[in-house]
Design an enzyme around this catalytic site. Structure first.
Site, PDB file in Angstrom:
ATOM      1  N   GLY A  87      12.710 -42.046   7.283  1.00 42.72           N
ATOM      2  CA  GLY A  87      11.344 -42.411   7.609  1.00 42.72           C
ATOM      3  C   GLY A  87      11.403 -42.791   9.136  1.00 42.72           C
ATOM      4  N   ASP A 142      11.211 -47.497   9.892  1.00 43.25           N
ATOM      5  CA  ASP A 142       9.745 -47.499  10.311  1.00 43.25           C
ATOM      6  C   ASP A 142       8.986 -48.789   9.531  1.00 43.25           C
ATOM      7  OD1 ASP A 142      10.785 -46.894   7.799  1.00 43.25           O
ATOM      8  OD2 ASP A 142       9.399 -44.912   7.471  1.00 43.25           O
ATOM      9  N   ASP A 145       9.342 -53.664   4.123  1.00 45.11           N
ATOM     10  CA  ASP A 145       8.373 -54.010   2.926  1.00 45.11           C
ATOM     11  C   ASP A 145       9.016 -54.867   1.972  1.00 45.11           C
ATOM     12  OD1 ASP A 145       6.673 -53.699   0.670  1.00 45.11           O
ATOM     13  OD2 ASP A 145       6.519 -51.390   0.898  1.00 45.11           O
ATOM     14  N   LYS A 173       5.020 -55.256   6.502  1.00 44.92           N
ATOM     15  CA  LYS A 173       4.022 -55.634   5.622  1.00 44.92           C
ATOM     16  C   LYS A 173       3.863 -56.977   5.488  1.00 44.92           C
ATOM     17  CE  LYS A 173       3.589 -51.407   2.693  1.00 44.92           C
ATOM     18  NZ  LYS A 173       3.653 -50.873   1.513  1.00 44.92           N
ATOM     19  N   VAL A 195       1.474 -46.845   2.969  1.00 43.38           N
ATOM     20  CA  VAL A 195       0.973 -46.159   4.122  1.00 43.38           C
ATOM     21  C   VAL A 195       1.943 -44.582   4.229  1.00 43.38           C
ATOM     22  CG1 VAL A 195      -0.128 -47.846   5.391  1.00 43.38           C
ATOM     23  CG2 VAL A 195       2.454 -47.535   5.635  1.00 43.38           C
ATOM     24  N   ASP A 201       6.548 -41.188   4.229  1.00 46.82           N
ATOM     25  CA  ASP A 201       6.305 -39.927   3.313  1.00 46.82           C
ATOM     26  C   ASP A 201       5.572 -40.530   1.776  1.00 46.82           C
ATOM     27  OD1 ASP A 201       8.814 -41.187   2.340  1.00 46.82           O
ATOM     28  OD2 ASP A 201       8.703 -39.392   1.060  1.00 46.82           O
ATOM     29  N   ARG A 207       5.111 -36.832   6.390  1.00 43.18           N
ATOM     30  CA  ARG A 207       5.853 -37.378   7.573  1.00 43.18           C
ATOM     31  C   ARG A 207       5.233 -36.884   8.749  1.00 43.18           C
ATOM     32  NH1 ARG A 207      10.187 -40.022   5.052  1.00 43.18           N
ATOM     33  NH2 ARG A 207      11.164 -38.987   3.390  1.00 43.18           N
TER      34      ARG A 207
HETATM   35  O1  LIG Z   1      11.789 -52.896   2.847  1.00 46.48           O
HETATM   36  P1  LIG Z   1      11.768 -51.749   1.672  1.00 46.48           P
HETATM   37  O2  LIG Z   1      11.010 -52.300   0.544  1.00 46.48           O
HETATM   38  O3  LIG Z   1      13.380 -51.723   1.312  1.00 46.48           O
HETATM   39  O4  LIG Z   1      11.345 -50.419   2.054  1.00 46.48           O
HETATM   40  C1  LIG Z   1      11.690 -49.851   3.408  1.00 46.48           C
HETATM   41  C2  LIG Z   1      12.187 -48.579   3.125  1.00 46.48           C
HETATM   42  O5  LIG Z   1      11.487 -47.698   2.410  1.00 46.48           O
HETATM   43  C3  LIG Z   1      11.291 -46.307   3.184  1.00 46.48           C
HETATM   44  O6  LIG Z   1      12.328 -45.694   3.000  1.00 46.48           O
HETATM   45  P2  LIG Z   1      12.563 -44.601   1.476  1.00 46.48           P
HETATM   46  O7  LIG Z   1      13.278 -45.042   0.326  1.00 46.48           O
HETATM   47  O8  LIG Z   1      11.148 -44.180   1.104  1.00 46.48           O
HETATM   48  O9  LIG Z   1      13.202 -43.362   2.087  1.00 46.48           O
HETATM   49  P3  LIG Z   1      12.775 -42.369   3.109  1.00 46.48           P
HETATM   50  O10 LIG Z   1      12.973 -43.308   4.448  1.00 46.48           O
HETATM   51  O11 LIG Z   1      13.748 -41.136   3.146  1.00 46.48           O
HETATM   52  O12 LIG Z   1      11.501 -41.938   3.098  1.00 46.48           O
HETATM   53  C4  LIG Z   1      11.344 -46.800   4.541  1.00 46.48           C
HETATM   54  O13 LIG Z   1      11.906 -45.726   5.504  1.00 46.48           O
HETATM   55  C5  LIG Z   1      12.325 -47.972   4.714  1.00 46.48           C
HETATM   56  O14 LIG Z   1      13.668 -47.530   4.829  1.00 46.48           O
HETATM   57  N1  LIG Z   2       5.567 -44.100   2.717  1.00 53.33           N
HETATM   58  C1  LIG Z   2       5.835 -45.489   2.640  1.00 53.33           C
HETATM   59  N2  LIG Z   2       7.255 -45.620   2.333  1.00 53.33           N
HETATM   60  C2  LIG Z   2       7.401 -47.056   2.035  1.00 53.33           C
HETATM   61  N3  LIG Z   2       8.868 -47.667   1.749  1.00 53.33           N
HETATM   62  C3  LIG Z   2       8.330 -48.828   1.696  1.00 53.33           C
HETATM   63  N4  LIG Z   2       7.057 -49.188   2.061  1.00 53.33           N
HETATM   64  C4  LIG Z   2       6.434 -48.055   2.184  1.00 53.33           C
HETATM   65  C5  LIG Z   2       5.145 -47.638   2.297  1.00 53.33           C
HETATM   66  O1  LIG Z   2       4.217 -48.424   2.331  1.00 53.33           O
HETATM   67  N5  LIG Z   2       4.978 -46.253   2.603  1.00 53.33           N
END
Ligand SMILES: O=P(O)(O)OC[C@H]1O[C@H](OP(=O)(O)OP(=O)(O)O)[C@H](O)[C@@H]1O
Ligand SMILES: Nc1nc2[nH]cnc2c(=O)[nH]1
Length: 233
Positions: A87, A142, A145, A173, A195, A201, A207
């Site tokens: 991300g 990115d 959450d 968030k 988002v 994604d 992305r």
């Molecule tokens: O605070 P959290 O609830 O842990 O969420 C945050 C994580 O979620 C997403 O990664 P994701 O698992 O979607 O993998 P990606 O980066 O490959 O999209 C984002 O890129 C953060 O790394």
């Molecule tokens: N794409 C996406 N990935 C996340 N991972 C944690 N929160 C989010 C969100 O709001 N959007």
């Protein structure tokens, strides 16, 4: 029956224009078969009409201000930036070009939102990470959450012998987080909505959106109508 304008233009193109194109070594492509027969078959993000939360200018300003705060904090000290893939890839590219100190860049992969919009089991792969022992590390991601990804990775970086670990995120968030830790640098606080765009994604797509959009139910329905049922991984 008189020849239609479309048929005439076809004939004109096929008999007169295309042969010249071939002589100029253009690839022979039937025309107008390249024109999409049904635009709804395409899912270019700009056609999806998602609600924009942050547009390109706002994102650029937010990343510049984030970089400024990081520059102010570290000054000219060397910094090891560790980007959480996948991300943070757009943030990584935009942020490090605004940082002034000597920088090393490493990546670690973390994934917990495989498929849907809710967090699942967190998998981390740091096999390709550069050596961070005795380094000042800035972990960048990115979004913050639940906070579980950042908490886990901060701990991992310390275990790997980093001298100091701080964190920077594009988005935090506005919600109750599952962890005590908070990012040290945050560009934007956003509402608790799912988002996409600017690296984030849904089912590995979107992305490449240059803005940050909110994926509402109508967008999810359209996504699944175009790309099939929800991925269950
Ligand atoms: O605070 P959290 O609830 O842990 O969420 C945050 C994580 O979620 C997403 O990664 P994701 O698992 O979607 O993998 P990606 O980066 O490959 O999209 C984002 O890129 C953060 O790394
Ligand atoms: N794409 C996406 N990935 C996340 N991972 C944690 N929160 C989010 C969100 O709001 N959007």
């Amino acid at each position: 029956m008189p020849e239609s304008i479309l048929a005439a233009s076809h004939r004109f193109f096929n008999q007169l224009v295309q042969p010249w194109g071939n002589m100029l070594r253009c690839r022979r492509v039937p025309w107008p078969a390249r024109i999409p027969p049904d635009i709804t078959a395409f899912s270019h993000p700009r056609l999806l009409n998602m609600k924009t939360l942050l547009d390109e200018q706002q994102l650029e300003r937010g990343v510049s201000e984030l970089a400024q705060r990081i520059n102010d904090h570290y000054g000219s000290r060397p910094l090891t930036v560790v980007a959480v893939m996948t991300g943070s890839l757009i943030l990584l590219a935009d942020l490090i070009r605004r940082l002034n100190m000597p920088i090393r860049v490493g990546v670690v992969q973390a994934s917990s939102y495989r498929g849907g919009t809710r967090s699942g089991e967190l998998l981390v792969n740091a096999a390709m990470l550069i050596n961070i022992r005795d380094r000042e590390v800035l972990l960048i991601d990115d979004i913050f959450d639940t906070g579980r990804t950042l908490e886990r990775l901060l701990e991992d970086m310390r275990q790997m012998g980093a001298q100091d670990v701080k964190s920077a995120v594009l988005l935090q968030k506005n919600r109750q987080h599952d962890v005590q830790v908070r990012p040290d640098f945050v560009a934007f606080e956003i509402p608790d909505e799912f988002v996409v765009g600017y690296g984030l994604d849904y089912e590995d797509m979107y992305r490449n959106l240059p803005y940050l959009g909110v994926l509402e139910q109508a967008d999810l329905d359209r996504h699944h109508a175009l790309h099939g049922p929800a991925i269950d991984r």
